[in-house]
Write a protein that holds these residues in place. Structure first.
Motif, PDB file in Angstrom:
ATOM      1  N   SER A  60       0.826  -1.208   0.000  1.00  0.00           N
ATOM      2  CA  SER A  60       0.000   0.000   0.000  1.00  0.00           C
ATOM      3  C   SER A  60       0.863   1.262   0.000  1.00  0.00           C
ATOM      4  O   SER A  60       1.948   1.280   0.593  1.00  0.00           O
ATOM      5  CB  SER A  60      -0.909   0.043   1.240  1.00  0.00           C
ATOM      6  OG  SER A  60      -1.813  -1.038   1.265  1.00  0.00           O
ATOM      7  N   LEU A  62       0.150   5.438   0.947  1.00  0.00           N
ATOM      8  CA  LEU A  62      -0.813   6.255   1.666  1.00  0.00           C
ATOM      9  C   LEU A  62      -0.443   7.730   1.542  1.00  0.00           C
ATOM     10  O   LEU A  62       0.730   8.092   1.593  1.00  0.00           O
ATOM     11  CB  LEU A  62      -0.832   5.896   3.156  1.00  0.00           C
ATOM     12  CG  LEU A  62      -0.889   4.417   3.543  1.00  0.00           C
ATOM     13  CD1 LEU A  62      -0.677   4.269   5.042  1.00  0.00           C
ATOM     14  CD2 LEU A  62      -2.212   3.808   3.122  1.00  0.00           C
ATOM     15  N   GLU A  82      -5.692   5.638   0.151  1.00  0.00           N
ATOM     16  CA  GLU A  82      -4.866   4.421   0.174  1.00  0.00           C
ATOM     17  C   GLU A  82      -4.928   3.727  -1.179  1.00  0.00           C
ATOM     18  O   GLU A  82      -6.010   3.394  -1.671  1.00  0.00           O
ATOM     19  CB  GLU A  82      -5.363   3.471   1.261  1.00  0.00           C
ATOM     20  CG  GLU A  82      -4.671   2.115   1.271  1.00  0.00           C
ATOM     21  CD  GLU A  82      -5.456   1.073   2.034  1.00  0.00           C
ATOM     22  OE1 GLU A  82      -5.884   0.074   1.411  1.00  0.00           O
ATOM     23  OE2 GLU A  82      -5.678   1.265   3.248  1.00  0.00           O
ATOM     24  N   THR A  84      -3.703   0.308  -2.941  1.00  0.00           N
ATOM     25  CA  THR A  84      -3.234  -1.012  -2.513  1.00  0.00           C
ATOM     26  C   THR A  84      -3.324  -2.019  -3.650  1.00  0.00           C
ATOM     27  O   THR A  84      -4.284  -2.019  -4.428  1.00  0.00           O
ATOM     28  CB  THR A  84      -4.053  -1.530  -1.313  1.00  0.00           C
ATOM     29  OG1 THR A  84      -3.954  -0.611  -0.236  1.00  0.00           O
ATOM     30  CG2 THR A  84      -3.549  -2.894  -0.844  1.00  0.00           C
ATOM     31  N   ARG A  86      -3.179  -6.228  -4.098  1.00  0.00           N
ATOM     32  CA  ARG A  86      -3.194  -7.547  -3.465  1.00  0.00           C
ATOM     33  C   ARG A  86      -3.123  -8.614  -4.549  1.00  0.00           C
ATOM     34  O   ARG A  86      -3.870  -8.542  -5.531  1.00  0.00           O
ATOM     35  CB  ARG A  86      -4.467  -7.750  -2.636  1.00  0.00           C
ATOM     36  CG  ARG A  86      -4.596  -6.800  -1.437  1.00  0.00           C
ATOM     37  CD  ARG A  86      -5.981  -6.911  -0.811  1.00  0.00           C
ATOM     38  NE  ARG A  86      -6.076  -6.216   0.459  1.00  0.00           N
ATOM     39  CZ  ARG A  86      -6.418  -4.935   0.603  1.00  0.00           C
ATOM     40  NH1 ARG A  86      -6.683  -4.207  -0.486  1.00  0.00           N
ATOM     41  NH2 ARG A  86      -6.501  -4.385   1.793  1.00  0.00           N
ATOM     42  N   GLN A 109      -6.565  -4.392  -7.257  1.00  0.00           N
ATOM     43  CA  GLN A 109      -5.884  -3.102  -7.106  1.00  0.00           C
ATOM     44  C   GLN A 109      -6.947  -2.081  -6.735  1.00  0.00           C
ATOM     45  O   GLN A 109      -7.915  -1.893  -7.474  1.00  0.00           O
ATOM     46  CB  GLN A 109      -5.163  -2.721  -8.393  1.00  0.00           C
ATOM     47  CG  GLN A 109      -4.023  -3.677  -8.736  1.00  0.00           C
ATOM     48  CD  GLN A 109      -3.300  -3.298 -10.005  1.00  0.00           C
ATOM     49  OE1 GLN A 109      -3.908  -2.812 -10.954  1.00  0.00           O
ATOM     50  NE2 GLN A 109      -1.994  -3.505 -10.033  1.00  0.00           N
ATOM     51  N   THR A 206      -5.993  -9.014   5.285  1.00  0.00           N
ATOM     52  CA  THR A 206      -4.672  -8.458   5.029  1.00  0.00           C
ATOM     53  C   THR A 206      -4.013  -8.046   6.330  1.00  0.00           C
ATOM     54  O   THR A 206      -4.618  -7.345   7.141  1.00  0.00           O
ATOM     55  CB  THR A 206      -4.761  -7.230   4.101  1.00  0.00           C
ATOM     56  OG1 THR A 206      -5.603  -7.527   2.986  1.00  0.00           O
ATOM     57  CG2 THR A 206      -3.386  -6.834   3.604  1.00  0.00           C
TER      58      THR A 206
END
Length: 215
Positions: A60, A62, A82, A84, A86, A109, A206
């Motif tokens: 991630s 931020l 954010e 991120t 995954r 995403q 997560t």
């Protein structure tokens, strides 16, 4: 994803000026961690089946604003954008007639706006919890079942998360962070390798470690 960035800017400008000016600060941060999923339910032209992903990785970036409330020595809040990614590799696919080896990746995403409440009564230890809302692109990339093509497609869907964690203030600017996020989306409506409808759910657990630096 630009819709989330626009909404984030609107939220910042809608915050009361007294709040924004009360010992607040902009910050940048990053996190890296584990992306874990239960069996993923999918519905194809021949009915429901399950995707079984392996544990994967999450990362991630931020950018946010940390602001003090009416009692800044006890509590603070944060609003952040954010971004991120995954990714979980497929291990098997489970049909009604058994399990079969699989390959490829299930990827999400996302761009979320998070709102966190942060208790500061045990400084330098911080405890926080909150929610996030936004959009995600969910994709099955080069998915194969027993060597045969299953799908290679993506969809943009509404996404949300709830999270909690612990922070440790190394200094007035630097905070280390360990957190958990439950992240989920609307079902992604994809096309399989033959162009037929394929609906895939997405729910993710997560665990993240990271840091944020306030300016």
């Amino acid at each position: 994803m630009t819709r989330c960035a626009l909404l984030f800017i609107i939220v910042l400008f809608c915050l009361p000026s007294v709040v924004l000016g009360d010992r607040g600060g902009y910050y940048l941060g990053g996190q890296l961690g584990l992306s874990a999923m239960d069996d993923v339910e999918a519905v194809g032209p021949n009915g429901p089946f399950n995707l079984l992903p392996d544990p994967g990785v999450a990362a991630s970036l931020l950018v946010g604003y940390d602001f003090a409330d009416s009692n800044p020595r006890l509590a603070k809040g944060r609003v952040e954008l954010e971004l991120t990614s995954r990714q979980n590799a497929l291990d098997k696919v489970e049909f009604a007639n058994g399990e079969f080896a699989a390959d490829g990746d299930l990827v999400a995403q996302s761009a979320l706006i998070n709102f966190f409440y942060e208790s500061r009564g045990m400084q330098p230890l911080l405890v926080y919890y909150g929610v996030g809302l936004g959009w995600a692109q969910v994709a099955l990339k080069d998915a194969l079942v027993s060597g045969a093509a299953l799908a290679d497609d993506s969809d943009e869907v509404f996404a949300y998360q709830v999270g909690l964690g612990l922070g440790y203030q190394v200094s007035g600017s630097l905070t280390l962070d360990a957190g958990y996020r439950y992240f989920a989306t609307q079902d992604a409506e994809l096309k399989d390798s033959r162009g037929r409808d394929l609906s895939v759910e997405y729910q993710n657990h997560t665990i993240l470690l990271g840091a944020r630096y306030m300016f």
